[in-house]
Design a protein around this motif. Structure first.
Motif, PDB file in Angstrom:
ATOM      1  N   TRP A  67     -37.861  10.238  87.741  1.00  0.00           N
ATOM      2  CA  TRP A  67     -38.520  11.466  87.303  1.00  0.00           C
ATOM      3  C   TRP A  67     -38.280  11.729  85.816  1.00  0.00           C
ATOM      4  O   TRP A  67     -39.182  12.164  85.110  1.00  0.00           O
ATOM      5  CB  TRP A  67     -38.044  12.653  88.137  1.00  0.00           C
ATOM      6  CG  TRP A  67     -38.567  12.629  89.535  1.00  0.00           C
ATOM      7  CD1 TRP A  67     -37.859  12.370  90.669  1.00  0.00           C
ATOM      8  CD2 TRP A  67     -39.912  12.850  89.952  1.00  0.00           C
ATOM      9  NE1 TRP A  67     -38.685  12.421  91.767  1.00  0.00           N
ATOM     10  CE2 TRP A  67     -39.951  12.721  91.351  1.00  0.00           C
ATOM     11  CE3 TRP A  67     -41.096  13.149  89.280  1.00  0.00           C
ATOM     12  CZ2 TRP A  67     -41.121  12.887  92.086  1.00  0.00           C
ATOM     13  CZ3 TRP A  67     -42.262  13.312  90.019  1.00  0.00           C
ATOM     14  CH2 TRP A  67     -42.265  13.180  91.402  1.00  0.00           C
ATOM     15  N   GLU A  68     -37.094  11.447  85.330  1.00  0.00           N
ATOM     16  CA  GLU A  68     -36.782  11.722  83.924  1.00  0.00           C
ATOM     17  C   GLU A  68     -37.639  10.891  82.973  1.00  0.00           C
ATOM     18  O   GLU A  68     -37.822  11.264  81.819  1.00  0.00           O
ATOM     19  CB  GLU A  68     -35.297  11.484  83.647  1.00  0.00           C
ATOM     20  CG  GLU A  68     -34.858  10.039  83.841  1.00  0.00           C
ATOM     21  CD  GLU A  68     -33.352   9.857  83.794  1.00  0.00           C
ATOM     22  OE1 GLU A  68     -32.638  10.836  83.534  1.00  0.00           O
ATOM     23  OE2 GLU A  68     -32.898   8.719  84.026  1.00  0.00           O
ATOM     24  N   LEU A  71     -40.819  19.362  86.802  1.00  0.00           N
ATOM     25  CA  LEU A  71     -40.207  20.056  87.936  1.00  0.00           C
ATOM     26  C   LEU A  71     -41.192  20.393  89.041  1.00  0.00           C
ATOM     27  O   LEU A  71     -40.841  20.323  90.220  1.00  0.00           O
ATOM     28  CB  LEU A  71     -39.506  21.326  87.444  1.00  0.00           C
ATOM     29  CG  LEU A  71     -38.350  21.088  86.470  1.00  0.00           C
ATOM     30  CD1 LEU A  71     -37.791  22.413  85.970  1.00  0.00           C
ATOM     31  CD2 LEU A  71     -37.263  20.260  87.133  1.00  0.00           C
ATOM     32  N   GLU A  72     -42.409  20.748  88.688  1.00  0.00           N
ATOM     33  CA  GLU A  72     -43.390  21.107  89.711  1.00  0.00           C
ATOM     34  C   GLU A  72     -43.704  19.913  90.610  1.00  0.00           C
ATOM     35  O   GLU A  72     -43.720  20.030  91.830  1.00  0.00           O
ATOM     36  CB  GLU A  72     -44.669  21.626  89.055  1.00  0.00           C
ATOM     37  CG  GLU A  72     -45.661  22.181  90.048  1.00  0.00           C
ATOM     38  CD  GLU A  72     -46.876  22.797  89.374  1.00  0.00           C
ATOM     39  OE1 GLU A  72     -47.964  22.676  89.952  1.00  0.00           O
ATOM     40  OE2 GLU A  72     -46.727  23.384  88.285  1.00  0.00           O
ATOM     41  N   MET A  92     -41.812  17.325  91.065  1.00  0.00           N
ATOM     42  CA  MET A  92     -40.581  17.006  91.794  1.00  0.00           C
ATOM     43  C   MET A  92     -40.429  17.932  93.001  1.00  0.00           C
ATOM     44  O   MET A  92     -40.089  17.481  94.093  1.00  0.00           O
ATOM     45  CB  MET A  92     -39.367  17.143  90.871  1.00  0.00           C
ATOM     46  CG  MET A  92     -39.288  16.098  89.788  1.00  0.00           C
ATOM     47  SD  MET A  92     -37.975  16.419  88.583  1.00  0.00           S
ATOM     48  CE  MET A  92     -36.505  16.250  89.607  1.00  0.00           C
ATOM     49  N   ALA A  93     -40.680  19.225  92.788  1.00  0.00           N
ATOM     50  CA  ALA A  93     -40.498  20.212  93.856  1.00  0.00           C
ATOM     51  C   ALA A  93     -41.430  19.944  95.029  1.00  0.00           C
ATOM     52  O   ALA A  93     -41.071  20.189  96.183  1.00  0.00           O
ATOM     53  CB  ALA A  93     -40.716  21.615  93.309  1.00  0.00           C
ATOM     54  N   LYS A  94     -42.615  19.428  94.755  1.00  0.00           N
ATOM     55  CA  LYS A  94     -43.593  19.183  95.819  1.00  0.00           C
ATOM     56  C   LYS A  94     -43.112  18.146  96.822  1.00  0.00           C
ATOM     57  O   LYS A  94     -43.611  18.098  97.947  1.00  0.00           O
ATOM     58  CB  LYS A  94     -44.931  18.755  95.223  1.00  0.00           C
ATOM     59  CG  LYS A  94     -45.655  19.896  94.536  1.00  0.00           C
ATOM     60  CD  LYS A  94     -46.970  19.450  93.949  1.00  0.00           C
ATOM     61  CE  LYS A  94     -47.672  20.610  93.262  1.00  0.00           C
ATOM     62  NZ  LYS A  94     -48.923  20.195  92.619  1.00  0.00           N
ATOM     63  N   GLY A 103     -39.621  17.673  97.169  1.00  0.00           N
ATOM     64  CA  GLY A 103     -38.228  18.018  97.428  1.00  0.00           C
ATOM     65  C   GLY A 103     -37.220  17.298  96.556  1.00  0.00           C
ATOM     66  O   GLY A 103     -36.038  17.251  96.887  1.00  0.00           O
ATOM     67  N   ALA A 104     -37.650  16.748  95.441  1.00  0.00           N
ATOM     68  CA  ALA A 104     -36.731  16.036  94.546  1.00  0.00           C
ATOM     69  C   ALA A 104     -36.016  17.041  93.646  1.00  0.00           C
ATOM     70  O   ALA A 104     -36.625  17.964  93.132  1.00  0.00           O
ATOM     71  CB  ALA A 104     -37.485  15.025  93.701  1.00  0.00           C
ATOM     72  N   ARG A 105     -34.719  16.837  93.453  1.00  0.00           N
ATOM     73  CA  ARG A 105     -33.935  17.727  92.602  1.00  0.00           C
ATOM     74  C   ARG A 105     -33.251  16.978  91.456  1.00  0.00           C
ATOM     75  O   ARG A 105     -32.973  17.542  90.428  1.00  0.00           O
ATOM     76  CB  ARG A 105     -32.890  18.450  93.433  1.00  0.00           C
ATOM     77  CG  ARG A 105     -33.506  19.437  94.394  1.00  0.00           C
ATOM     78  CD  ARG A 105     -32.431  20.199  95.161  1.00  0.00           C
ATOM     79  NE  ARG A 105     -33.024  21.135  96.084  1.00  0.00           N
ATOM     80  CZ  ARG A 105     -33.451  20.838  97.302  1.00  0.00           C
ATOM     81  NH1 ARG A 105     -33.356  19.602  97.739  1.00  0.00           N
ATOM     82  NH2 ARG A 105     -33.983  21.750  98.079  1.00  0.00           N
ATOM     83  N   ASP A 106     -32.990  15.713  91.678  1.00  0.00           N
ATOM     84  CA  ASP A 106     -32.263  14.908  90.690  1.00  0.00           C
ATOM     85  C   ASP A 106     -33.251  14.175  89.786  1.00  0.00           C
ATOM     86  O   ASP A 106     -34.052  13.379  90.271  1.00  0.00           O
ATOM     87  CB  ASP A 106     -31.368  13.901  91.416  1.00  0.00           C
ATOM     88  CG  ASP A 106     -30.506  13.071  90.482  1.00  0.00           C
ATOM     89  OD1 ASP A 106     -30.617  13.226  89.245  1.00  0.00           O
ATOM     90  OD2 ASP A 106     -29.711  12.265  90.991  1.00  0.00           O
ATOM     91  N   PRO A 107     -33.213  14.417  88.474  1.00  0.00           N
ATOM     92  CA  PRO A 107     -34.146  13.744  87.575  1.00  0.00           C
ATOM     93  C   PRO A 107     -33.952  12.225  87.518  1.00  0.00           C
ATOM     94  O   PRO A 107     -34.838  11.501  87.090  1.00  0.00           O
ATOM     95  CB  PRO A 107     -33.880  14.381  86.214  1.00  0.00           C
ATOM     96  CG  PRO A 107     -32.555  15.026  86.323  1.00  0.00           C
ATOM     97  CD  PRO A 107     -32.331  15.333  87.767  1.00  0.00           C
TER      98      PRO A 107
END
Length: 114
Positions: free
Chosen positions: A37-38, A50-51, A53-55, A57-61
Motif C-alpha cells: 500500500w505504501e 487510506l480509503e 485500504m479501508a475498503k 480492511g487493510a491497516r498496515d501500509p
C-alpha cells in the motif's frame, strides 16, 4: 511462395498503448512481487491511500495490496497513475519489462520512477 501468392502489401499502421486500467492490470499480473500500500501513495512519503485500504480492511501500509470488488477501480487508477507505470505509455512490452524489475530485492516501486 508466401501467403496470398506473395502478393501482400505491408502498410504501416500506428497503434496506441493500452488504456490506463488495462496497463495497470498487465503490470500487476506480471510483477515479480506484490505491491505494498505504501508504494501507491501519490509520492514517496505522501499520504497513504487510506480509503482504498479501508475498503478491504487493510491497516498496515506495508501490507500487500489487496484488490477486491470494493476497491478495484481505485487500485487500478492508483497503479496506472504511478509515475513508473504511466511513463510506459501503455506499451505492453515496456510494462512487462518494468514489472520484471519489481522483484523482492527492490525496496519500492518508487525506485523505478523516472
Amino acid at each position: 511462395v508466401g501467403p496470398a501468392g506473395g502478393k501482400l502489401k505491408v502498410v504501416p499502421q500506428p497503434i496506441s498503448g493500452l488504456p490506463p486500467e488495462d496497463a495497470a492490470r498487465l503490470f500487476l499480473r506480471r510483477a515479480q512481487r506484490p505491491l505494498r500500500w505504501e508504494e501507491l501513495s501519490a509520492a514517496p512519503g505522501a499520504a497513504l491511500p487510506l480509503e482504498a485500504m479501508a475498503k478491504v480492511g487493510a491497516r498496515d501500509p506495508r501490507a500487500h495490496v489487496v484488490m477486491a470488488a470494493a476497491n478495484e477501480a481505485e487500485v487500478l487508477r492508483m497503479v496506472a497513475g504511478h509515475p513508473s507505470v504511466a511513463a510506459q505509455g501503455g506499451n505492453p512490452r515496456r510494462l512487462i519489462e518494468l514489472a520484471s524489475r519489481l522483484d523482492p530485492a527492490l525496496p519500492s516501486l518508487w525506485a523505478l520512477a523516472p
